[in-house]
Scaffold this active site. Structure first.
Site, PDB file in Angstrom:
ATOM      1  N   GLU A  24       0.832  -1.195   0.000  1.00 42.35           N
ATOM      2  CA  GLU A  24       0.000   0.000   0.000  1.00 42.35           C
ATOM      3  C   GLU A  24       0.873   1.254   0.000  1.00 42.35           C
ATOM      4  O   GLU A  24       2.095   1.182   0.189  1.00 42.35           O
ATOM      5  CB  GLU A  24      -0.913   0.014   1.220  1.00 42.35           C
ATOM      6  CG  GLU A  24      -0.156   0.113   2.542  1.00 42.35           C
ATOM      7  CD  GLU A  24      -1.072   0.460   3.701  1.00 42.35           C
ATOM      8  OE1 GLU A  24      -1.429   1.653   3.816  1.00 42.35           O
ATOM      9  OE2 GLU A  24      -1.410  -0.445   4.475  1.00 42.35           O
ATOM     10  N   LYS A 158      -5.172  -3.033  13.950  1.00 40.58           N
ATOM     11  CA  LYS A 158      -4.533  -1.964  14.723  1.00 40.58           C
ATOM     12  C   LYS A 158      -5.065  -1.971  16.152  1.00 40.58           C
ATOM     13  O   LYS A 158      -6.271  -2.106  16.383  1.00 40.58           O
ATOM     14  CB  LYS A 158      -4.776  -0.605  14.064  1.00 40.58           C
ATOM     15  CG  LYS A 158      -4.095  -0.452  12.704  1.00 40.58           C
ATOM     16  CD  LYS A 158      -4.292   0.931  12.139  1.00 40.58           C
ATOM     17  CE  LYS A 158      -3.530   1.104  10.831  1.00 40.58           C
ATOM     18  NZ  LYS A 158      -4.162   0.379   9.704  1.00 40.58           N
TER      19      LYS A 158
END
EC number: 4.2.1.70
Length: 303
Positions: A24, A158
């Site tokens: 990414e 996360k």
């Protein structure tokens, strides 16, 4: 089918049938300042090459989808201002309007699939945000995993997220969640979230075989491979808990919402840990790139 610009390295790898790993670009544009962002991107690409695969960093530059960036393109992206943070909802609009954008997990999965790349390495996926029962803030990454057939290697979700709810959504969507080499689901900077992973696999070959079987069965979507951060680089969850709580309270007090939430929280945690969180982040991305390269090789060998 849209026209894709491949870097010379990526184009040569495709022609030769070499294993490719998608990367990414939001970590470059929204993760850290220049030049550290570009240095980190190059270091992650180097890890993939050292493991016998070819990196393909994905971004939209002036309305064109790039799969693989040249050194010059990477430098320009790393210094660009006002770069859009692209997910499924705004990816096509950025391309159509001639914009420049960095791809999140969801957008990178879409681009990788368009380019025929089966493996993607990132840091951590987005998920269900804390308080989502009132904010309805749930990352598009989860829906993308349910519909786009790419194997995503991340250090879990996360740690700022509601991990139990994230796992529930993934289960409801039928997404395989595979812990690599351990039974616990990792939590980004920490090796364990305190929650068991639904599945465990101990080799890249197992992971690639599972993806091939899903395709043979006609099952949609990808796989999430949760790869724990190396022991020497982790920040224990107990140390992070009060830091994350303070960051969440600050975000609420300042009215931070939508796409601004994650960058705000990560910046707050970076300063509260005196940079330790960023050091751990870089280590886990490299570790994920290493495993993703192994999975890409296994895909290539299996044919």
């Amino acid at each position: 089918m849209i026209d894709i610009s491949y870097s010379p390295e990526t184009a040569a790898a495709r022609k030769a049938g070499l294993p490719l790993v998608a990367l990414e670009s939001t970590i470059i544009t929204h993760g850290m300042p220049f030049p550290q962002n570009v240095e980190t991107a190059r270091a992650v690409e180097a890890v993939i090459r050292a493991e016998g695969a070819v990196p393909a960093t994905i971004a939209v530059l002036a309305g064109r989808l790039h799969v693989g960036l040249t050194d010059d393109e990477l430098d320009r992206l790393g210094q660009a201002q006002g770069v859009a943070k692209l997910s499924r909802a705004d990816f096509a609009a950025c391309l159509a309007s001639g914009g420049t954008g960095a791809t999140t997990v969801a957008a990178t999965m879409i681009a990788a699939h368009l380019a025929g790349i089966e493996t993607f390495a990132t840091g951590g996926i987005g998920g269900v945000h804390r308080g989502a029962e009132t904010s309805f803030d749930i990352s598009a990454d989860l829906a993308e995993l349910a519909q786009t057939p790419v194997t995503v290697v991340a250090a879990g979700a996360k740690a700022i997220l509601d991990i139990p709810k994230t796992l529930e959504v993934l289960e409801s969507a039928g997404v395989p969640v595979i812990a690599y080499g351990q039974d616990d689901f990792p939590a980004f900077w920490s090796r364990s979230s305190g929650l068991p992973a639904p599945l465990r696999m101990d080799s890249p070959e197992e992971i690639a075989a599972a993806a091939r079987m899903r395709a043979a069965m006609g099952l949609p979507g990808g796989q999430l491979v949760a790869n724990p951060i190396p022991v020497e680089d982790e920040i224990p969850a107990a140390d992070l808990a009060p830091v994350i709580a303070a960051a969440l309270a600050a975000a609420e007090a300042e009215g931070i919402a939508a796409k601004s939430v994650t960058p705000f929280l990560l910046d707050h945690i970076f300063h509260a840990t005196e940079g330790r969180s960023l050091t751990a982040n870089i280590a886990l991305v490299k570790n994920n790139a290493r495993l993703a390269a192994g999975i890409a090789r296994a895909f290539a060998q299996a044919g």
